[in-house]
Design an enzyme around this catalytic site. Structure first.
Site, PDB file in Angstrom:
ATOM      1  N   HIS A 476      -1.241  -5.863 -14.364  1.00  0.00           N
ATOM      2  CA  HIS A 476      -1.140  -4.604 -13.616  1.00  0.00           C
ATOM      3  C   HIS A 476      -1.766  -4.756 -12.226  1.00  0.00           C
ATOM      4  O   HIS A 476      -1.159  -4.412 -11.207  1.00  0.00           O
ATOM      5  CB  HIS A 476      -1.841  -3.487 -14.398  1.00  0.00           C
ATOM      6  CG  HIS A 476      -1.865  -2.167 -13.705  1.00  0.00           C
ATOM      7  ND1 HIS A 476      -1.003  -1.142 -14.016  1.00  0.00           N
ATOM      8  CD2 HIS A 476      -2.653  -1.691 -12.708  1.00  0.00           C
ATOM      9  CE1 HIS A 476      -1.252  -0.099 -13.232  1.00  0.00           C
ATOM     10  NE2 HIS A 476      -2.253  -0.420 -12.434  1.00  0.00           N
ATOM     11  N   GLU A 477      -2.999  -5.277 -12.191  1.00  0.00           N
ATOM     12  CA  GLU A 477      -3.685  -5.403 -10.900  1.00  0.00           C
ATOM     13  C   GLU A 477      -3.011  -6.443 -10.010  1.00  0.00           C
ATOM     14  O   GLU A 477      -2.950  -6.281  -8.791  1.00  0.00           O
ATOM     15  CB  GLU A 477      -5.165  -5.735 -11.107  1.00  0.00           C
ATOM     16  CG  GLU A 477      -5.960  -4.659 -11.840  1.00  0.00           C
ATOM     17  CD  GLU A 477      -5.894  -3.277 -11.196  1.00  0.00           C
ATOM     18  OE1 GLU A 477      -5.594  -3.179  -9.980  1.00  0.00           O
ATOM     19  OE2 GLU A 477      -6.131  -2.283 -11.904  1.00  0.00           O
ATOM     20  N   HIS A 483       2.435  -6.116  -4.484  1.00  0.00           N
ATOM     21  CA  HIS A 483       2.906  -4.997  -3.652  1.00  0.00           C
ATOM     22  C   HIS A 483       2.283  -5.095  -2.263  1.00  0.00           C
ATOM     23  O   HIS A 483       2.959  -4.930  -1.230  1.00  0.00           O
ATOM     24  CB  HIS A 483       2.517  -3.673  -4.334  1.00  0.00           C
ATOM     25  CG  HIS A 483       3.246  -2.475  -3.818  1.00  0.00           C
ATOM     26  ND1 HIS A 483       3.082  -1.221  -4.361  1.00  0.00           N
ATOM     27  CD2 HIS A 483       4.131  -2.310  -2.811  1.00  0.00           C
ATOM     28  CE1 HIS A 483       3.839  -0.349  -3.717  1.00  0.00           C
ATOM     29  NE2 HIS A 483       4.478  -0.989  -2.764  1.00  0.00           N
ATOM     30  N   TYR A 650      -1.093   8.902 -12.901  1.00  0.00           N
ATOM     31  CA  TYR A 650      -1.006   7.790 -13.849  1.00  0.00           C
ATOM     32  C   TYR A 650       0.072   8.061 -14.897  1.00  0.00           C
ATOM     33  O   TYR A 650       0.727   7.137 -15.379  1.00  0.00           O
ATOM     34  CB  TYR A 650      -2.359   7.566 -14.536  1.00  0.00           C
ATOM     35  CG  TYR A 650      -3.288   6.675 -13.757  1.00  0.00           C
ATOM     36  CD1 TYR A 650      -3.165   5.288 -13.795  1.00  0.00           C
ATOM     37  CD2 TYR A 650      -4.300   7.216 -12.972  1.00  0.00           C
ATOM     38  CE1 TYR A 650      -4.010   4.472 -13.080  1.00  0.00           C
ATOM     39  CE2 TYR A 650      -5.154   6.410 -12.250  1.00  0.00           C
ATOM     40  CZ  TYR A 650      -5.012   5.027 -12.302  1.00  0.00           C
ATOM     41  OH  TYR A 650      -5.848   4.223 -11.573  1.00  0.00           O
TER      42      TYR A 650
END
Length: 716
Positions: A476-477, A483, A650
């Site tokens: 995820h990180e 990105h 979220y």
């Protein structure tokens, strides 16, 4: 591996050689430069002559340059081992925030920006967006409040809120709490965890850092210990309690000064949701859909708890406590699904898992990652000293490139800071160190981005091993990092993850699906015993007599993958109700009927009571202590660090992420054509256009919630 010619990046990496004195001096210096530039614009440009090129563009170029310095000056407080440097970094952030507030409330500049907007010059879409955002920013920063006491009060509130946020996060970073516990109290906690704890006079010092906390709550058989650890963790930063309350009240006061009914209305107006009603309806609908599932899951878990306690001749009081959940959730995985998370972690050594993840990004997005080590660091360091390009000797750094199909160009720098240490940021997050943008001469400035995590450290007998949820967290990180790296915007304002908060999690949430895909789990895995002869011997020592047990396969077996995937939504209602608790609490405190009503709210009691109401998990209140037994809102930084009236993001961004995955990637997650289309259509855009436009361009239609509810096992 990248071709040799790619190994010398066209842009040197940033250096991390600051001292406490230089941090403060450098901050003052660039603030002075920015202030002079703005003063010069005001002195030279008359309202009738104002234009984007004369007013906003010079300030945008200055903002770009600021980002190259400012982000790192504020970063030291999250990662430095030097207390004085962390303190100086905190002071620098306060100075930067104060200056930003001053600059955002300059009426003389606002008049020029307003005139430039009214002029209506034809601009490229990103420049037009910048002009409109800049204009709206002045209004949202109080310039629609008549000059005088009310505007002065608004400015005072903004500065105080900045201070509160900085102090709150500093308290979390500097938190040193823990408990002295006996071996008996820590019965069941894995030896890998115990061996890493400080030990004195027969007791272990258990900190509240994740690598200590979570295994204790998951494996500790002593319910009283789990209770003590859980409640202590909820009270580890009680000095933040009054700071949080003050911030909530000040936000509400500021929103009302601006003419909004509450802080949530002010914040959400600028997000994808646009209105509080949209958010309230979404959260309310999700609550009604999840509620019955949560009750059913607890009923099953209580049965498991009853059997467990009876097997140990312990009394069952027909309750399921907050400190029970991680323990029995794990037990259910093991007993009902034959899943051993400790065994799974043996297949995910940190470094080989990272290599596997980077390889996925290489194949999917057309990237190449080259780790910079040893003398190569000296070669690319502006000072000639390799140590200067990292802030700690544990930090890894990569140069990132496009592959040949994408043009072989340089992309930026990726840093990994993976282990806990004193004074370090305590969760997992991605930090932009330097943004990417187009410089005044038309050339590209490349980004630098850092992952800051807290995984267990290697031991002499084992590498750092990741539980599956940690694999997902890391992916995820890294998604945020990618990105940040591949974004291609003209202005740093819109670079990478600088999107609205209820979209920013979607790209990374979508990538989490790769951690539940059999082929990708297989490719990521690498049993630690096959890493070296020393690890093999250590594994044999732990496994028992070598003649009765075979060395595991290098890759995770298919049956283990199958068992793992079956647990994807195990107790999923309770998991999502926990997220819903944060989201509903956030909205409750930021959407009061009146300021007077908010002043009467007992925040900690509301936090605990709402969790009980939603999740049906018992806490100390059943012992007659009431709901004021803990202060969980003071222990995590989201609601003080930008997610205020935004935590719902979220959950709402999962609607977008699940739609994207199901529609485009589920049939073939490693479809490189779609991967590159995703890179160019979604990731490259950053916040340079409306996020809904980005989604529609990628999906070919408006997003739908069907896949989100299907994934949760709920009817739409």
């Amino acid at each position: 591996m990248a071709p040799l010619k790619l190994k010398t990046p066209p842009q040197a990496p940033p250096v991390f050689t600051a001292t406490p004195t230089s941090v403060v001096e450098d901050t003052k210096k660039f603030i002075d430069v920015s202030r002079k530039l703005t003063d010069d614009i005001v002195a030279k440009v008359k309202e009738q002559d104002a234009s984007f090129e004369k007013v906003v563009l010079p300030m945008a170029h200055d903002e770009n340059r600021q980002g190259l310095v400012a982000h790192i000056l504020g970063f030291y407080q999250s990662v430095s081992t030097d207390q004085e440097l962390r303190d100086a970094s905190t002071e620098a952030e306060k100075m930067m925030d104060d200056f930003s507030i001053e600059a955002s409330m300059r009426e003389d500049v606002y008049k020029l920006v307003d005139a430039a907007l009214r002029k209506g010059d034809k601009l490229d879409p990103e420049s037009q967006r910048l002009l409109e955002k800049e204009h709206k920013g002045y209004i949202r920063n109080g310039l629609n409040i008549p000059a005088g006491p009310k505007r002065d009060r608004f400015k005072e509130i903004k500065k105080r809120l900045s201070q509160l946020s900085i102090i709150f996060q500093k308290n979390l970073n500097e938190e040193k709490g823990g408990l002295w516990l006996t071996p008996e109290e820590l019965n069941g906690v894995p030896e890998d965890v115990l061996s890493g704890l400080k030990k004195e006079e027969g007791k272990y010092w258990l900190t509240f850092k994740y690598p200590d906390l979570f295994p204790t709550l998951k494996y500790g058989t002593n319910s009283a210990t789990r209770q003590k650890v859980f409640i202590s963790n909820e009270n580890k930063c009680n000095q933040n309690v009054p700071l949080f309350r003050e911030a909530v009240l000040l936000r509400d006061e500021a929103a009302r000064l601006l003419g909004y009914p509450n802080h949530a209305a002010f914040k959400i107006e600028d997000k994808m949701a646009k209105t509080t009603k949209t958010v309230d309806d979404f959260l309310g609908d999700l609550r009604s859909r999840l509620s019955d599932g949560g009750v059913a899951e607890i009923k099953t878990l209580k049965e498991m708890k009853k059997k467990d306690l009876e097997s140990r001749n312990e009394k069952f009081d027909d309750r399921y406590y907050l400190w029970d959940h991680r323990f029995y959730d794990r037990m259910m995985e093991e007993q009902d699904y034959s899943l051993d998370q400790q065994l799974i972690s043996e297949y995910f050594p940190l470094q080989t898992t990272i290599q596997g993840m980077l390889q996925i990004f290489e194949e999917l997005f057309g990237l190449v990652f080259v780790e910079i080590t040893g003398s190569d660091r000296d070669a690319i360091s502006p000072s000639g000293k390799g140590n200067d390009i990292v802030w700690h000797d544990e930090v890894q750094v990569f140069s990132v490139w496009d592959d040949e199909g994408e043009g072989s160009g340089f992309v930026g720098y990726l840093y990994l800071d993976l282990f806990p240490r004193q004074g370090k940021y305590g969760h997992a997050a991605n930090f932009n160190l330097q943004p990417g943008f187009i410089m005044e001469n038309g050339t590209r400035r490349y980004p630098a981005t850092a992952l800051v995590c807290n995984f267990s450290k290697p031991t002499p007998k084992k590498p750092s091993l990741l539980k599956h949820d940690e694999v997902t967290t890391l992916f995820h990180e890294l998604g945020h990092g990618i990105h940040d790296l591949v974004s291609r915007t003209t202005y740093s304002r819109f670079h990478g993850t600088n999107t609205v908060r209820d979209f920013v999690e979607a790209p990374s949430q979508m990538l989490e699906n790769w951690c539940w895909t059999p082929s990708q789990l297989k490719s990521l895995s690498h049993h630690y015993s096959s890493l070296s002869p020393e690890y093999l011997e250590a594994w044999k020592e732990q496994a028992g007599p070598t003649n009765s047990i075979q060395q595991p396969e290098e890759k995770i077996p298919d049956d283990l993958i199958s068992k793992l995937i079956k647990t994807k939504n195990l107790n999923g209602a309770l998991f999502n109700l926990r997220q819903l608790h944060f989201g509903l609490f956030d909205m409750f405190i930021h959407e009061p009927e009146s300021h007077e009503a908010l002043e009467q709210v007992k925040i900690s009691e509301k936090y605990n009571g709402l969790r009980k109401e939603l999740c049906h998990l018992d806490g100390p209140e059943v012992f007659g202590q009431g709901d004021n037994w803990g202060n969980g809102q003071a222990t995590f930084g989201h609601l003080m660090g930008g997610y205020d009236a935004g935590y719902y993001g979220y959950l709402s961004s999962q609607v977008y992420s699940t739609d994207m995955f199901y529609s485009v990637f589920k049939a073939n997650p490693m479809n490189a054509t779609e991967g590159r289309r995703y890179r160019h259509t979604v990731l490259e855009k950053g916040g340079s256009q409306e996020e809904m436009k980005t989604l529609v361009q990628f999906l070919g239609r408006e997003p739908r919630p069907d896949a989100f509810y299907e994934e949760l096992g709920l009817k739409n």
